[in-house]
Design a protein around this motif. Structure first.
Motif, PDB file in Angstrom:
ATOM      1  N   THR A   1      -9.815  -7.309   7.038  1.00 52.91           N
ATOM      2  CA  THR A   1      -9.162  -8.572   5.644  1.00 52.91           C
ATOM      3  C   THR A   1      -8.607  -9.518   6.396  1.00 52.91           C
ATOM      4  O   THR A   1      -8.093 -10.476   5.609  1.00 52.91           O
ATOM      5  N   GLY A   2      -8.362  -8.915   7.671  1.00 46.75           N
ATOM      6  CA  GLY A   2      -7.840 -10.211   8.367  1.00 46.75           C
ATOM      7  C   GLY A   2      -5.919 -10.373   8.260  1.00 46.75           C
ATOM      8  O   GLY A   2      -5.216 -10.512   8.856  1.00 46.75           O
ATOM      9  N   VAL A   3      -6.329  -9.088   7.433  1.00 44.28           N
ATOM     10  CA  VAL A   3      -4.749  -8.755   7.963  1.00 44.28           C
ATOM     11  C   VAL A   3      -3.736  -7.627   9.158  1.00 44.28           C
ATOM     12  O   VAL A   3      -3.938  -6.742   9.216  1.00 44.28           O
TER      13      VAL A   3
ATOM     14  N   CYS B   1       1.682   1.730   6.421  1.00 45.01           N
ATOM     15  CA  CYS B   1       1.181   0.669   7.168  1.00 45.01           C
ATOM     16  C   CYS B   1       2.285  -0.493   6.450  1.00 45.01           C
ATOM     17  O   CYS B   1       2.088  -0.565   5.276  1.00 45.01           O
ATOM     18  N   ASP B   2       2.918  -1.384   7.237  1.00 49.77           N
ATOM     19  CA  ASP B   2       3.531  -2.553   6.836  1.00 49.77           C
ATOM     20  C   ASP B   2       2.296  -3.454   7.493  1.00 49.77           C
ATOM     21  O   ASP B   2       2.553  -3.535   7.946  1.00 49.77           O
ATOM     22  N   HIS B   3       2.727  -4.274   6.249  1.00 48.13           N
ATOM     23  CA  HIS B   3       2.269  -5.925   6.487  1.00 48.13           C
ATOM     24  C   HIS B   3       3.281  -6.770   7.476  1.00 48.13           C
ATOM     25  O   HIS B   3       4.376  -6.989   7.250  1.00 48.13           O
ATOM     26  N   LEU B   4       2.377  -7.203   8.718  1.00 49.47           N
ATOM     27  CA  LEU B   4       2.811  -8.128   8.871  1.00 49.47           C
ATOM     28  C   LEU B   4       2.405  -9.842   8.942  1.00 49.47           C
ATOM     29  O   LEU B   4       3.827 -10.914   8.980  1.00 49.47           O
TER      30      LEU B   4
ATOM     31  N   VAL C   1      -2.793  -5.746  -4.632  1.00 48.01           N
ATOM     32  CA  VAL C   1      -2.975  -5.259  -5.615  1.00 48.01           C
ATOM     33  C   VAL C   1      -1.145  -4.564  -6.269  1.00 48.01           C
ATOM     34  O   VAL C   1      -1.064  -4.514  -5.570  1.00 48.01           O
ATOM     35  N   PRO C   2      -0.716  -5.024  -7.351  1.00 46.35           N
ATOM     36  CA  PRO C   2       0.139  -3.506  -7.892  1.00 46.35           C
ATOM     37  C   PRO C   2       0.601  -2.994  -7.345  1.00 46.35           C
ATOM     38  O   PRO C   2      -1.073  -2.387  -7.877  1.00 46.35           O
TER      39      PRO C   2
ATOM     40  N   ILE D   1      -7.403   6.075   7.277  1.00 49.81           N
ATOM     41  CA  ILE D   1      -6.899   5.460   6.215  1.00 49.81           C
ATOM     42  C   ILE D   1      -5.972   4.879   6.144  1.00 49.81           C
ATOM     43  O   ILE D   1      -4.621   5.172   6.165  1.00 49.81           O
ATOM     44  N   ALA D   2      -6.011   3.418   6.178  1.00 52.39           N
ATOM     45  CA  ALA D   2      -4.672   2.726   6.324  1.00 52.39           C
ATOM     46  C   ALA D   2      -4.267   2.056   4.570  1.00 52.39           C
ATOM     47  O   ALA D   2      -5.003   1.856   3.684  1.00 52.39           O
ATOM     48  N   ILE D   3      -2.658   2.856   4.280  1.00 50.86           N
ATOM     49  CA  ILE D   3      -2.131   2.593   2.743  1.00 50.86           C
ATOM     50  C   ILE D   3      -1.414   0.740   3.086  1.00 50.86           C
ATOM     51  O   ILE D   3      -0.036   1.404   3.856  1.00 50.86           O
ATOM     52  N   VAL D   4      -1.795  -0.030   3.145  1.00 55.41           N
ATOM     53  CA  VAL D   4      -0.556  -1.699   4.256  1.00 55.41           C
ATOM     54  C   VAL D   4       0.135  -2.234   2.621  1.00 55.41           C
ATOM     55  O   VAL D   4      -0.474  -2.505   1.745  1.00 55.41           O
ATOM     56  N   VAL D   5       1.517  -1.633   3.083  1.00 56.70           N
ATOM     57  CA  VAL D   5       2.651  -2.338   2.055  1.00 56.70           C
ATOM     58  C   VAL D   5       3.242  -3.485   2.630  1.00 56.70           C
ATOM     59  O   VAL D   5       3.122  -4.184   3.294  1.00 56.70           O
ATOM     60  N   ARG D   6       2.801  -4.741   1.533  1.00 63.40           N
ATOM     61  CA  ARG D   6       3.722  -5.662   1.410  1.00 63.40           C
ATOM     62  C   ARG D   6       4.738  -5.437  -0.108  1.00 63.40           C
ATOM     63  O   ARG D   6       4.018  -6.005  -0.817  1.00 63.40           O
ATOM     64  N   GLN D   7       5.701  -5.644   0.406  1.00 57.57           N
ATOM     65  CA  GLN D   7       6.486  -5.762  -1.098  1.00 57.57           C
ATOM     66  C   GLN D   7       6.431  -5.129  -1.832  1.00 57.57           C
ATOM     67  O   GLN D   7       5.990  -3.557  -1.710  1.00 57.57           O
TER      68      GLN D   7
END
Length: 212
Positions: free
Chosen positions: A138-140, A165-168, A186-187, A91-97
């Motif tokens: 998702t293409g992310v 995970c961090d967004h690249l 989502v925030p 399970i990926a917890i992907v964070v973008r800011q």
């Protein structure tokens, strides 16, 4: 995920039951006539044609973890707890800011939000699966920052590995419309509006700084 060498009417009916679809819905997913599905129920030993075998393979391979677990239980009911835990997901917890990536999964007739996830096949690495499945769904593009732990999921019964995970790069797009209805950033502060906090692994909440 076990490999199905040859689909029979009985196995196809188990796959239908695992998806919690009626005859018409399952026939539409496979691209066959509902009468074909009816024939599998009346003649469980029948072997479908090669093109239908391929369609069943596709539906099976794209099935989300809860469906795979139900299918496994129907085909080979577990005799002990270790059999239930055989299926593992990443399970990926992907964070973008200040945002986190979610997918809205189709499960039968229901829709629910969750983090991107994929089945970890024997010999595979959870971190690799988390990154690959996130990109495929998702293409992310992302990279694993750190593992957050593992648990037997209280709802699905599968062994779940959680990866922060961090967004690249890449915007969120729904690349698997058969399984997902929507994909969104989502925030983080609004996460519990999408997923009830009692369904979220506590170390995930802690890593994101979300109060339970």
């Amino acid at each position: 995920m076990e490999v199905i060498d040859t689909w029979t009417g009985e196995l196809a009916c188990h796959l239908q039951a695992a998806h919690r679809m009626n005859r018409e819905e399952f026939a539409d997913r496979l691209g066959v006539h509902p009468q074909t599905v009816a024939g599998w129920h009346s003649r469980p030993g029948i072997v479908p044609r090669p093109e239908i075998q391929a369609a069943l393979d596709t539906v099976y391979e794209k099935a989300p973890p809860p469906v795979l677990l139900r299918f496994t239980r129907l085909v080979r009911p577990p005799v002990d707890a270790s059999a239930v835990q055989a299926l593992r997901v990443a399970i990926a917890i992907v964070v973008r800011q200040a945002e986190v990536l979610l997918v809205q999964r189709r499960d039968g007739g229901a829709l629910h939000w969750q983090f991107p996830a994929g089945v970890v096949k024997p010999g595979a690495d959870s971190e690799v699966v988390a990154v690959q499945e996130t990109r495929a769904e998702t293409g992310v593009h992302c990279t694993v920052r750190q593992p957050l732990g593992s648990r037997l999921h209280p709802t699905t019964g599968v062994q779940a590995d959680y990866l922060l995970c961090d967004h690249l790069m890449g915007e969120a797009s729904n690349l698997d419309q058969a399984e997902n209805a929507e994909v969104a950033w989502v925030p983080i502060t609004s996460l519990t509006r999408f997923i009830s906090p009692d369904r979220i692994y506590r170390p995930v909440l802690d890593a994101l700084g979300v109060a339970a």
